[in-house]
Enzyme design. Structure first.
Site, PDB file in Angstrom:
ATOM      1  N   VAL A 145       0.837  -1.196   0.000  1.00  0.00           N
ATOM      2  CA  VAL A 145       0.000   0.000   0.000  1.00  0.00           C
ATOM      3  C   VAL A 145       0.878   1.254   0.000  1.00  0.00           C
ATOM      4  O   VAL A 145       1.184   1.826  -1.037  1.00  0.00           O
ATOM      5  CB  VAL A 145      -0.984   0.004   1.191  1.00  0.00           C
ATOM      6  CG1 VAL A 145      -1.887   1.232   1.136  1.00  0.00           C
ATOM      7  CG2 VAL A 145      -1.837  -1.258   1.194  1.00  0.00           C
ATOM      8  N   CYS A 146       1.316   1.675   1.176  1.00  0.00           N
ATOM      9  CA  CYS A 146       1.990   2.967   1.297  1.00  0.00           C
ATOM     10  C   CYS A 146       3.349   3.003   0.599  1.00  0.00           C
ATOM     11  O   CYS A 146       3.787   4.074   0.165  1.00  0.00           O
ATOM     12  CB  CYS A 146       2.112   3.347   2.766  1.00  0.00           C
ATOM     13  SG  CYS A 146       0.493   3.537   3.565  1.00  0.00           S
ATOM     14  N   VAL A 147       4.016   1.873   0.481  1.00  0.00           N
ATOM     15  CA  VAL A 147       5.289   1.844  -0.245  1.00  0.00           C
ATOM     16  C   VAL A 147       5.037   1.760  -1.743  1.00  0.00           C
ATOM     17  O   VAL A 147       5.572   2.548  -2.531  1.00  0.00           O
ATOM     18  CB  VAL A 147       6.173   0.675   0.218  1.00  0.00           C
ATOM     19  CG1 VAL A 147       7.459   0.613  -0.607  1.00  0.00           C
ATOM     20  CG2 VAL A 147       6.513   0.807   1.701  1.00  0.00           C
TER      21      VAL A 147
END
Length: 210
Positions: free
Chosen positions: A120-122
């Protein structure tokens, strides 16, 4: 015959060409990670943070909804106490203006990225940064995903888009590259503190040469 010179590849990270960003290494986020043991994750993140500090690499720190997910790991805050933490609501940090501005202000075109979760965030930030023109190096062992499939296929997706997988120790040794150069003492100590068996070997070698 080609005349070769003793010079490094342009693909290597240097103190002058990269910035490091740590994204969402927070307690609540760790609860969803099942691809790396928490102690190993924190050790690797600390090693990467110490590397940034030792080589004066620009750092961009970010958290997501701190009031819900908690502060960044204590190791990060202790190693990099003077760095601002950009708190976001967006899962993709590249959709947060303050984060993008902070990356741009580093003046570097290579972005070493680690965070939670990989998928997700990476992944979202890496894809966005590459589309914006950055070379992205994802620190695989300073990231973690909910499942092995999440981690594996998001890494594959990023790599297919051009991201380069590295480990935290590879970043350290890539920046140092010469044990006779400045920084070797710091690299030795980071290895001793965080590089497992190799750190023990370094500690013994240092003892032998005293």
């Amino acid at each position: 015959m080609v005349n070769e010179t003793a010079s490094p590849s342009d693909q290597l990270l240097t103190q002058q060409n990269c910035a490091i960003t740590l994204i969402d290494h927070q307690p609540e986020m760790v609860l969803g990670v099942n691809t790396i043991e928490t102690g190993a994750l924190r050790n690797n993140v600390a090693g990467l943070a110490k590397t940034a500090d030792a080589y004066d690499i620009p750092v961009v720190l970010s958290s997501i909804t701190k009031e819900y997910n908690g502060p960044l790991f204590e190791e990060i805050r202790e190693i990099l106490p003077d760095e601002d933490v950009i708190d976001r609501t967006t899962m993709n940090s590249w959709e947060d203006e303050a984060y993008v501005e902070a990356v741009e202000e580093t003046g570097r075109d290579r972005l070493v990225m680690a965070g939670l979760w990989t998928e997700v965030c990476v992944c979202f930030a890496a894809l966005s940064a590459m589309e914006a023109g950055y070379d992205v190096y994802v620190v695989v062992d300073a990231c973690g995903g909910r499942t092995a499939a999440d981690h594996e296929y998001s890494m594959e997706r990023m790599m297919n888009a051009g991201a380069i997988p590295v480990t935290w120790a590879q970043v350290l040794y890539e920046l140092q590259r010469d044990w006779a150069a400045d920084g070797a003492e710091e690299a030795h100590q980071i290895s001793i503190d965080h590089a497992g068996d190799f750190g023990v070997a370094v500690e013994f070698a240092d003892f032998q040469t005293k």
